[in-house]
Design an enzyme around this catalytic site. Structure first.
Site, short mmCIF file in Angstrom:
data_model
loop_
_atom_site.label_atom_id
_atom_site.label_comp_id
_atom_site.label_asym_id
_atom_site.label_seq_id
_atom_site.Cartn_x
_atom_site.Cartn_y
_atom_site.Cartn_z
N ALA A 45 0.62 -1.08 -0.02
CA ALA A 45 -0.20 -0.12 -0.11
C ALA A 45 0.82 1.24 -0.02
CB ALA A 45 -0.93 0.22 1.15
N GLY A 100 0.88 -4.96 0.94
CA GLY A 100 -0.66 -5.14 0.22
C GLY A 100 -0.17 -5.91 -1.01
N GLU A 154 -0.18 -9.58 -0.01
CA GLU A 154 -1.79 -9.53 -0.01
C GLU A 154 -2.71 -9.83 -1.22
OE1 GLU A 154 -1.91 -6.15 2.85
OE2 GLU A 154 -2.56 -7.51 4.51
N GLU A 197 4.82 -4.95 7.82
CA GLU A 197 3.54 -3.98 8.51
C GLU A 197 4.06 -3.45 9.77
OE1 GLU A 197 2.61 -6.22 6.41
OE2 GLU A 197 1.04 -5.24 5.16
N1 CO8 Z 1 4.61 3.14 -0.87
C1 CO8 Z 1 4.86 4.11 -1.65
N2 CO8 Z 1 5.96 4.67 -2.25
C2 CO8 Z 1 6.75 3.36 -2.49
C3 CO8 Z 1 6.41 2.02 -1.77
C4 CO8 Z 1 5.16 1.95 -0.87
N3 CO8 Z 1 4.88 0.95 -0.51
N4 CO8 Z 1 7.51 1.27 -2.17
C5 CO8 Z 1 8.33 1.93 -3.17
N5 CO8 Z 1 7.80 3.29 -3.00
C6 CO8 Z 1 8.49 4.30 -4.08
C7 CO8 Z 1 9.68 4.97 -3.25
O1 CO8 Z 1 9.26 5.96 -2.30
C8 CO8 Z 1 10.42 5.46 -4.31
O2 CO8 Z 1 9.93 6.43 -4.83
P1 CO8 Z 1 10.94 7.91 -4.99
O3 CO8 Z 1 11.74 7.37 -6.14
O4 CO8 Z 1 9.98 8.78 -5.57
O5 CO8 Z 1 11.81 8.14 -4.05
C9 CO8 Z 1 10.21 4.46 -5.48
O6 CO8 Z 1 9.11 3.65 -5.07
C10 CO8 Z 1 11.28 3.46 -5.77
O7 CO8 Z 1 11.46 2.69 -4.42
P2 CO8 Z 1 13.10 2.53 -3.59
O8 CO8 Z 1 13.92 3.68 -4.04
O9 CO8 Z 1 12.71 2.39 -2.18
O10 CO8 Z 1 13.40 1.29 -4.17
P3 CO8 Z 1 14.57 0.35 -3.57
O11 CO8 Z 1 14.88 -0.51 -4.85
O12 CO8 Z 1 15.82 0.94 -2.94
O13 CO8 Z 1 13.85 -0.26 -2.48
C11 CO8 Z 1 11.81 -1.77 -1.76
C12 CO8 Z 1 12.54 -1.33 -2.78
C13 CO8 Z 1 12.70 -2.76 -0.76
C14 CO8 Z 1 10.82 -2.46 -2.18
C15 CO8 Z 1 11.60 -0.42 -0.91
O14 CO8 Z 1 11.03 0.56 -1.83
C16 CO8 Z 1 10.49 -0.54 0.19
O15 CO8 Z 1 11.04 -0.98 1.25
N6 CO8 Z 1 9.27 -0.41 -0.09
C17 CO8 Z 1 8.24 -0.32 0.84
C18 CO8 Z 1 7.89 -1.82 1.19
C19 CO8 Z 1 6.87 -1.81 2.25
O16 CO8 Z 1 7.10 -1.51 3.47
N7 CO8 Z 1 5.45 -2.34 1.95
C20 CO8 Z 1 4.54 -2.46 2.93
C21 CO8 Z 1 3.69 -1.12 3.14
S1 CO8 Z 1 2.46 -1.28 4.26
C22 CO8 Z 1 1.19 -2.14 3.40
O17 CO8 Z 1 1.35 -2.65 2.41
C23 CO8 Z 1 -0.08 -2.25 4.18
C24 CO8 Z 1 -1.18 -2.96 3.49
C25 CO8 Z 1 -2.34 -2.74 3.97
C26 CO8 Z 1 -2.84 -1.29 4.20
C27 CO8 Z 1 -4.37 -1.24 5.02
C28 CO8 Z 1 -4.40 0.24 5.15
C29 CO8 Z 1 -5.50 0.55 6.28
#
Ligand code: CO8
Length: 257
Positions: free
Chosen positions: A63, A108, A111, A131
């Site tokens: 998400a 997400g 999921e 999460e």
């Molecule tokens: N949300 C928003 N932006 C994201 C996300 C995300 N989940 N993942 C990546 N991005 C963006 C980054 O911010 C970045 O943007 P920008 O270039 O503008 O800075 C771009 O995508 C590329 O990402 P990275 O530079 O971080 O790429 P890396 O190769 O260095 O890393 C990763 C890749 C390891 C996947 C890293 O991006 C990461 O850890 N992402 C987040 C993963 C995460 O924690 N996901 C879980 C989120 S929580 C969730 O999903 C809950 C679901 C249920 C929600 C219910 C709500 C009530």
């Protein structure tokens, strides 16, 4: 902006989450577009749907954390409900679904993959529910579907620790059904989807419903669900044609229904 694309060919649909600049992260708009695309699928024509992510790096990286970060309790619950409703729609879509997991499937994204019937992964795929590292629980059904798919012990280990796993471990614990080199993933997903689409569509749809509905009830009720669906197949032309062809020792016509 089209964040969710859908194409169909030879009875196989491909649904692509297309927001590669944010690793296909699911914001409100992406989820609403996914909802609309699912509503638009004609299950009389499309017999199997492949779900994948655009770009080389991610299936769906979760998400959208930027959008979620400032939500109130009420807004968060509403966002969770939106995702849950749409993922249930995917899970209960009338035809089989295959997640072709081409990279990060986190939060997400994991999921979303778990809401599909079958998961195929590239060797580059990474799965996880990160999460608790963000101060939240999984919110799009992760606690429920992961426990059902790989058992509560392994699900708890992964969810409590927020540990990501690579494709071989996902295969070993049953989270995915097969792992392929990245360049072969879509061809393998299409091959499996084509094979499913080549079988009797009413029967395939009934099998999906029998398995999904049967898992929600006890075994006495579950076998009754199967009995009903088994019986309903005998009203189809496919059953009559396929069984007649077998008995007459000839190749049967393509399945039509
Ligand atoms: N949300 C928003 N932006 C994201 C996300 C995300 N989940 N993942 C990546 N991005 C963006 C980054 O911010 C970045 O943007 P920008 O270039 O503008 O800075 C771009 O995508 C590329 O990402 P990275 O530079 O971080 O790429 P890396 O190769 O260095 O890393 C990763 C890749 C390891 C996947 C890293 O991006 C990461 O850890 N992402 C987040 C993963 C995460 O924690 N996901 C879980 C989120 S929580 C969730 O999903 C809950 C679901 C249920 C929600 C219910 C709500 C009530």
């Amino acid at each position: 902006m089209a964040y969710v694309e859908f194409t169909a060919k030879d009875h196989v649909g491909t649904l692509t989450i297309n927001r590669p600049e944010a690793l296909n992260a699911l914001n409100d708009e992406v989820i609403r577009q996914l909802d609309a695309v699912l509503d638009s699928i004609d299950c009389a024509q499309v017999r199997c749907v492949i779900v994948t992510g655009a770009g080389q790096k991610a299936f769906v990286a979760g998400a959208d954390i930027a959008q979620m970060s400032a939500l109130s309790k009420e807004e968060a619950q509403a966002f969770g409900k939106l995702g849950n409703d749409v993922f249930r729609k995917l899970e209960t879509l009338g035809v089989p679904t295959i997640a072709a997991v081409n990279g990060f499937a986190l939060g997400g994204g994991c999921e979303l993959a778990m809401s599909c019937d079958i998961r195929l992964a590239s060797e580059a795929a990474v799965f996880g529910q990160p999460e608790v590292g963000l101060g939240i629980t999984p919110g799009f059904g992760g606690t429920q579907r992961m426990a059902r798919l790989i058992g509560p012990g392994k699900a708890k280990e992964l969810i409590y620790s927020a540990r990501n796993i690579k494709a071989p471990e996902a295969l070993a614990c049953g989270l995915v059904q097969a792992v392929y080199p990245a360049e072969e993933l879509m061809a393998q997903a299409e091959k499996l989807a084509g094979r499913i689409a080549g079988n009797a569509p009413i029967a395939v749809r009934a099998c999906k419903k029998a398995i999904n509905d049967g898992l929600q009830v006890d075994m006495d009720q579950a076998v009754e669900i199967e009995e009903q669906l088994f019986g309903s197949c005998f009203q189809s032309e496919d059953q009559k044609n396929a069984m007649a062809a077998f008995l007459e020792k000839r190749k049967h016509d393509p399945f039509i229904n």
